[in-house]
Design an enzyme around this catalytic site. Structure first.
Site, mmCIF file in Angstrom:
data_model
loop_
_atom_site.group_PDB
_atom_site.id
_atom_site.type_symbol
_atom_site.label_atom_id
_atom_site.label_comp_id
_atom_site.label_asym_id
_atom_site.label_seq_id
_atom_site.Cartn_x
_atom_site.Cartn_y
_atom_site.Cartn_z
ATOM 1 C CD GLU A 174 19.979 -92.474 -10.914
ATOM 2 O OE1 GLU A 174 19.248 -91.653 -11.437
ATOM 3 O OE2 GLU A 174 19.771 -93.694 -10.950
ATOM 4 C CG HIS A 207 18.687 -97.767 -12.148
ATOM 5 N ND1 HIS A 207 17.862 -98.033 -11.090
ATOM 6 C CD2 HIS A 207 18.474 -96.466 -12.484
ATOM 7 C CE1 HIS A 207 17.161 -96.932 -10.801
ATOM 8 N NE2 HIS A 207 17.523 -95.968 -11.643
HETATM 9 P P1 PGA Z 1 13.548 -90.496 -10.101
HETATM 10 O O1 PGA Z 1 14.405 -91.706 -10.701
HETATM 11 O O2 PGA Z 1 13.871 -89.266 -10.870
HETATM 12 O O3 PGA Z 1 12.116 -90.924 -10.258
HETATM 13 O O4 PGA Z 1 13.951 -90.374 -8.664
HETATM 14 C C1 PGA Z 1 15.738 -91.529 -11.073
HETATM 15 C C2 PGA Z 1 16.308 -92.871 -11.477
HETATM 16 O O5 PGA Z 1 15.980 -93.874 -10.845
HETATM 17 O O6 PGA Z 1 17.084 -92.940 -12.462
#
Ligand code: PGA
Length: 271
Positions: free
Chosen positions: A166, A94
């Site tokens: 992401e 992540h």
């Molecule tokens: P968020 O986080 O939906 O709060 O932007 C997503 C993540 O970090 O997995």
């Protein structure tokens, strides 16, 4: 048809009691659908109690992180081996771990490998920073993150994985800029084609690709409907049971309408 995945990353929120309250609400609100897999990633201390309270017909559990050695003198760490009876999935790489805990491409690769070695499915997270995007480096950065993390895996292992794209600038805690679904589709397509080149068509077709970054009940469908999107990794809004259950319902409706369209296409072909 692949099962869509809606995963909630609780990050470092909710103590054991608060987590248990949320799970109770989710148990009540979420209806199980065969076409949608719902995954919860609570904090490490909540995994064991939640695993006892959870309706396992509706949910699967994920850990948010683990260390790549199976056992040893690594004070403070928990291994994938220790998690294998408790969770199905482990989030690996992540951006918060890459940025705040200095996880390198190689650390992430070793963690993916440790997950697979322990028969856990990694949810590998990749994504570029705002600066990298501005410098037109998204493709290179994501390509490097994907290829390094998957090195040493077989095509079959890659096929069973989950990869979440992401973009860091879109994550709520890093600015939460709203991304355009068209831009997201381009990167998901790039990830799929990169897997195709390295591991073949079957792996490219089967690997599940998620999108994550400030997803809420209003924006979810726009991403989930993308041709290369197989689900969502939800952060902030996974702590709100109304929002999270709505996102699961959106996924279910999309899956059902796609199934209907496919059924109609098949009938047209047959006639
Ligand atoms: P968020 O986080 O939906 O709060 O932007 C997503 C993540 O970090 O997995």
């Amino acid at each position: 048809m692949k099962r869509m995945m809606i995963a909630g990353n609780w990050k470092m929120h909710l103590n054991v009691h608060e987590g248990s309250v949320l799970v109770k609400r989710l148990n009540d609100h979420i209806i199980p659908h065969h076409s949608v897999e719902v995954v919860l990633a609570p904090s490490l201390v909540s995994l064991q109690p939640i695993s006892q309270e959870l309706d396992h017909r509706k949910f699967r559990l994920a850990a948010q992180n683990a260390f790549y050695k199976d056992e040893g003198a690594y004070t403070g760490e928990v291994s994938f081996t220790m998690l294998r009876d408790l969770v199905h999935y482990v989030i690996v790489g992540h951006s918060e771990r890459r940025i705040y805990f200095n996880e390198t491409l190689e650390t992430v690769r070793d963690k993916v490998q440790a997950a697979v070695r322990n028969e856990l499915t990694p949810i590998l997270c990749v994504g570029e920073t705002k600066q990298e995007r501005a410098a037109n480096e998204t493709r290179r950065v994501v390509h490097d993150q994907v290829t390094t993390a998957l090195a040493n895996l077989t095509a079959e292992e890659v096929e069973n994985m989950v990869i979440a794209y992401e973009p860091i600038w879109a994550i709520s805690t890093f600015g939460g800029e709203i991304s355009k679904p068209d831009d997201i589709q381009k990167v998901l397509e790039l990830i799929r084609s990169c897997i195709g080149e390295l591991y073949g068509d079957q792996a490219a077709k089967q690997v599940r690709l998620l999108y994550g970054g400030s997803i809420n009940a209003d924006t979810a469908a726009g991403y989930l409907a993308l041709p290369d999107c197989d689900g969502a990794l939800v952060g902030g809004k996974s702590l709100n049971y109304h929002q999270f259950s709505d996102i699961v319902e959106k996924a279910y409706h999309l899956q059902s309408s796609q199934r209907r369209t496919r059924g109609q296409d098949r009938k047209t072909e047959e006639n």
